[in-house]
Structure formats: structure tokens, C-alpha cells
Design an enzyme around this catalytic site. Structure first.
Site, short mmCIF file in Angstrom:
data_model
loop_
_atom_site.label_atom_id
_atom_site.label_comp_id
_atom_site.label_asym_id
_atom_site.label_seq_id
_atom_site.Cartn_x
_atom_site.Cartn_y
_atom_site.Cartn_z
N TYR A 144 -25.20 -15.27 -15.19
CA TYR A 144 -25.78 -16.12 -15.66
C TYR A 144 -26.87 -17.01 -14.91
CZ TYR A 144 -25.17 -21.65 -15.43
OH TYR A 144 -26.00 -23.33 -15.59
N LYS A 148 -30.63 -17.89 -17.20
CA LYS A 148 -30.97 -18.72 -16.84
C LYS A 148 -32.66 -18.84 -16.31
CE LYS A 148 -29.03 -22.97 -17.30
NZ LYS A 148 -28.82 -22.99 -18.87
#
Ligand SMILES: NC(=O)C1=CN([C@@H]2O[C@H](COP(=O)(O)OP(=O)(O)OC[C@H]3O[C@@H](n4cnc5c(N)ncnc54)[C@H](O)[C@@H]3O)[C@@H](O)[C@H]2O)C=CC1
Ligand SMILES: CC(C)=CCC[C@@H](C)[C@H]1CC[C@H]2C3=C(CC[C@]12C)[C@@]1(C)CCC(=O)C[C@@H]1CC3
Length: 345
Positions: A144, A148
Site C-alpha cells: 500500500y 501510494k
């Protein structure tokens, strides 16, 4: 030469508008008189003044239908952070964000506001009052965070005065509030299973928890102040409640507010982190045979046992940001909004 007709600056699109943050943003935009298009893989509600477009953001043609006549795009879609599907993160957060930028260009969108995350600089060790100039995590703690980072870079690099296309990234941290499917439900589930008796470490670690309406306020200020030659162009901004709180005090206030006991017994941080790492390894090895989802992941233990709070001085200076709901009030409103999660309900 043909004149390029610019879309009305009161028309916007929210990609990920069916999610927790997205829906709060949509509601506030409608209150402020915007015509809103929601683009999401699912539709979770209906609202007057909002048009829903169901589709995958990796599909440019589907996106173009939703972006027709839109001048501002908010991109707050992402797979759930807890997922360990690397290919999904790569496809949605990286390839999908490239597609969003391309669709914005083709549709004549002027401003793109990305919901990034303060976690893009988090590597699992203490962060105290960090400004936005802290380098991106060299060893991101999960897929994640890794994607990002790439996503934020793509969006900020796309800012172009020549193309009349302006971009900005908002980095919230620890968003909470009514309808959040993560923080309060995970906490209550852990409490109901008797796992909220322990404090990891000495309990003094400070963390930012940010009320969803403050995050929404930051996004709208960003969109409205972003224009050619403004200092906001191609910048990232921390948006927090500006009230770092002890992680375990915050958890205790939510738990006690819902009728559960606050955690009391201390466990050494390194011991719990080691156990979480071991469980993660076992789950990884067993994956071909059985899917195990441990409550204690190394990421969660790191979040629960280290300092991670960020300065929002840049947002205050450049866009006049101030949190609109103080932490005490935010916690009270949140607790009030989960009657079904109260002890005994
Ligand atoms: N919740 C938090 O504490 C924090 C969240 N963020 C960021 O804020 C944003 C919003 O987060 P939440 O509202 O908490 O998540 P959420 O999971 O409630 O909302 C995300 C939305 O994106 C949609 N989506 C996912 N993949 C999609 C795709 N391929 N095409 C179209 N839509 C898709 C989902 O259906 C969902 O409605 C995310 O970008 C997240 O990284 C950043 C910092 C903290
Ligand atoms: C500030 C920030 C980024 C918050 C993110 C929220 C979640 C990561 C937390 C919400 C509930 C928390 C929680 C734990 C870790 C962090 C959360 C998932 C534990 C798993 C930590 C270890 C325990 O003792 C149980 C906790 C349950 C709740």
C-alpha cells in the site's frame, strides 16, 4: 483558432466517491453548491445533485464519461490498505493513476487533487512533527505504502502550466469518523475477542488521528486555492487535526465511550513486533494451503507502538487551513455514530 470551452468550475468528480472519505467529501461539495459526479467500482448510496458512474478507474473510456464537463477531479480511490495483493495495488494505484491523469488531459480537467497519505514517509520508526520535506520511505512497510509513493510522484509530476493542468497531493493521517469501516470496527472486534487488554510499549507514543471533516475541509481548500502560479502547484500537504494524541489514550477514549474497558497491561514493543513478524511469516508460508489473517500484523504493531505525527504548518500558511472540528468533539461525534458497536448492542 477554435476556442476551447472550459467546463464550469463548479463541476467536479470524486473518484472513489462511494468510500468512507469520498462520501463525506461528496456530501460537503454538494452543500457548497458543486455538481458532483461520483466514479467508483461500487455504488453505496444515492444523493440528490450527484450522478453515479460505476466503473474501474483503470478503464479510461469509462472515466471519460464521468469527467465530461468537469473542471476539478478528486482522486481518493484505493484498494484497502490491509490487502496483500501486490498486483492489485500496482494496477489500481500506479497504472490506474496514470489512466486518471490521461483521462483528465483528454477531458480538459484543470485541477487534480490526490488523496495521498502521510504514511508515504513512514518506515516503522518514530516520526515526530515531520514536515513535507522528509524523503519518501526508502523501505516502505507494505505494498500500500509503496504504491501510494509512486502514485503521489506521478500526480505531482503531471502538474503543468503549459497544459493548464494543476495538481496537488493531500496527505491525511489516521482518518476517523462516522461510517469508517476500518478503525472503530477493527478496534471493537479486537475488544470483543478480548485482545484489547494490552498496551504495546510504554503508551507514551504520540500519533495524529484526523477527523474526516477536517480532511474534507483540506481537500476543498486545496481545490479552491489551486491555480496557476499559486504555491500549491505540484506540492504535497499534511492535513491533520493538529492535536497529536497518545495512541493508547485515543483508543481508550473510543473504547470507553462505547462501553468497553481501556487496555491496562503493558507489553514490550520489540516482543510484540517479533511475534507479529513470526505470525506474518507463518501466514506467508501457509498461503498456498490456507488463508490466515492475523490481527497483529507488523504494520499494525508499528502503528500502535511508535510516534507518528506530522506538522500541518505548510497547509496553514499556503491555504489557510485550520481544523474545523477539534479532537474532543470529533471523538464524541464518532462514538455517538456507532450505536450498533456499543457493548451489549
Ligand atoms: N482511511 C485512512 O485512515 C486514510 C486513507 N487515506 C487515503 O484516502 C483515500 C480514501 O480512503 P478511504 O475512504 O479510507 O477508503 P475506502 O476503501 O473507504 O474508499 C476507497 C474507494 O475506492 C474505490 N475503489 C477502489 N478501487 C477502485 C477502482 N479500481 N476503481 C474505482 N474505484 C475504486 C472503492 O470502491 C472505495 O469506495 C485512499 O486513497 C487512502 O489511501 C490516506 C490516509 C489515511
Ligand atoms: C494513525 C493511524 C495511521 C491509524 C490507522 C488505524 C489502524 C491502523 C488502527 C485502527 C485500529 C488499530 C488496532 C491495532 C493496530 C492499529 C489499528 C489497526 C491493534 C491491532 C494493535 C495491537 C492490539 O493490541 C490490537 C489493536 C486493535 C486495534
Amino acid at each position: 483558432m477554435a476556442t476551447r470551452i472550459r467546463p464550469s468550475n463548479k463541476r467536479c468528480a470524486v473518484i472513489g466517491g462511494s468510500g468512507f472519505l469520498g462520501r463525506h467529501l461528496v456530501e460537503r461539495l454538494v452543500d457548497r453548491g458543486y455538481a458532483v459526479a461520483v466514479f467508483d467500482i461500487r455504488q453505496t448510496y444515492e444523493l440528490p445533485g450527484v450522478n453515479f458512474y460505476q466503473g474501474d478507474l483503470c478503464d479510461k473510456h469509462a472515466l471519460l464519461t464521468a469527467l465530461k464537463d468537469v473542471s476539478i477531479v478528486f482522486h481518493c480511490a484505493s484498494p484497502a490498505p490491509a490487502s496483500d495483493d501486490r498486483a492489485l495495488f500496482q494496477r489500481v494505484n500506479i497504472d490506474g493513476t496514470r489512466t486518471v491523469i490521461q483521462a483528465c488531459h483528454e477531458a480538459g480537467v484543470q485541477k487534480l487533487v490526490l488523496t495521498s497519505s502521510a504514511s508515504v514517509v513512514f518506515e516503522g520508526s518514530d516520526i515526530k512533527n515531520a514536515k513535507e520535506d522528509l524523503p519518501y520511505a526508502k523501505r516502505p512497510i507494505d505494498y500500500y505504502t509503496e504504491t501510494k509513493i509512486q502514485q503521489e510522484k506521478l500526480v505531482l509530476e503531471a502538474c503543468s502550466k503549459e497544459m493548464d493542468f494543476f495538481t496537488i497531493a493531500i496527505r491525511p493521517h489516521g482518518i476517523f469518523g462516522p461510517r469508517d469501516p476500518q478503525l472503530v470496527p477493527i478496534l471493537v472486534d479486537a475488544a470483543r475477542r478480548g485482545k484489547m487488554k494490552f498496551i504495546i510499549g510504554d503508551g507514551s507514543n504520540l500519533v495524529d488521528f484526523t477527523y474526516v471533516e477536517n480532511v474534507v475541509h483540506g481537500h476543498i481548500l486545496a481545490a479552491e486555492r489551486l491555480k496557476a502560479d499559486s504555491p500549491l502547484c505540484a506540492q504535497a500537504y499534511h492535513i491533520t487535526n493538529d492535536e497529536p494524541v497518545r495512541f493508547w489514550d485515543f483508543m481508550s477514549q473510543i473504547l470507553v465511550g462505547l462501553g468497553y474497558s481501556a487496555p491496562r497491561y503493558h507489553l514490550p514493543y520489540m516482543l510484540v513486533y517479533g511475534i507479529a513478524l513470526l505470525l506474518w511469516l507463518i501466514a506467508f508460508i501457509m498461503r498456498p494451503l490456507v488463508q490466515i489473517k492475523p490481527t497483529f500484523t507488523p504494520m499494525r504493531v508499528a502503528l500502535a507502538g511508535t510516534h507518528h505525527y506530522y506538522s500541518c504548518a505548510r497547509a496553514k500558511q499556503d491555504m489557510g487551513y485550520q481544523p474545523v472540528v477539534p479532537l474532543k468533539e470529533a471523538i464524541a461525534r464518532t462514538v455517538e455514530s456507532y450505536p450498533h458497536l456499543r457493548k451489549g448492542a
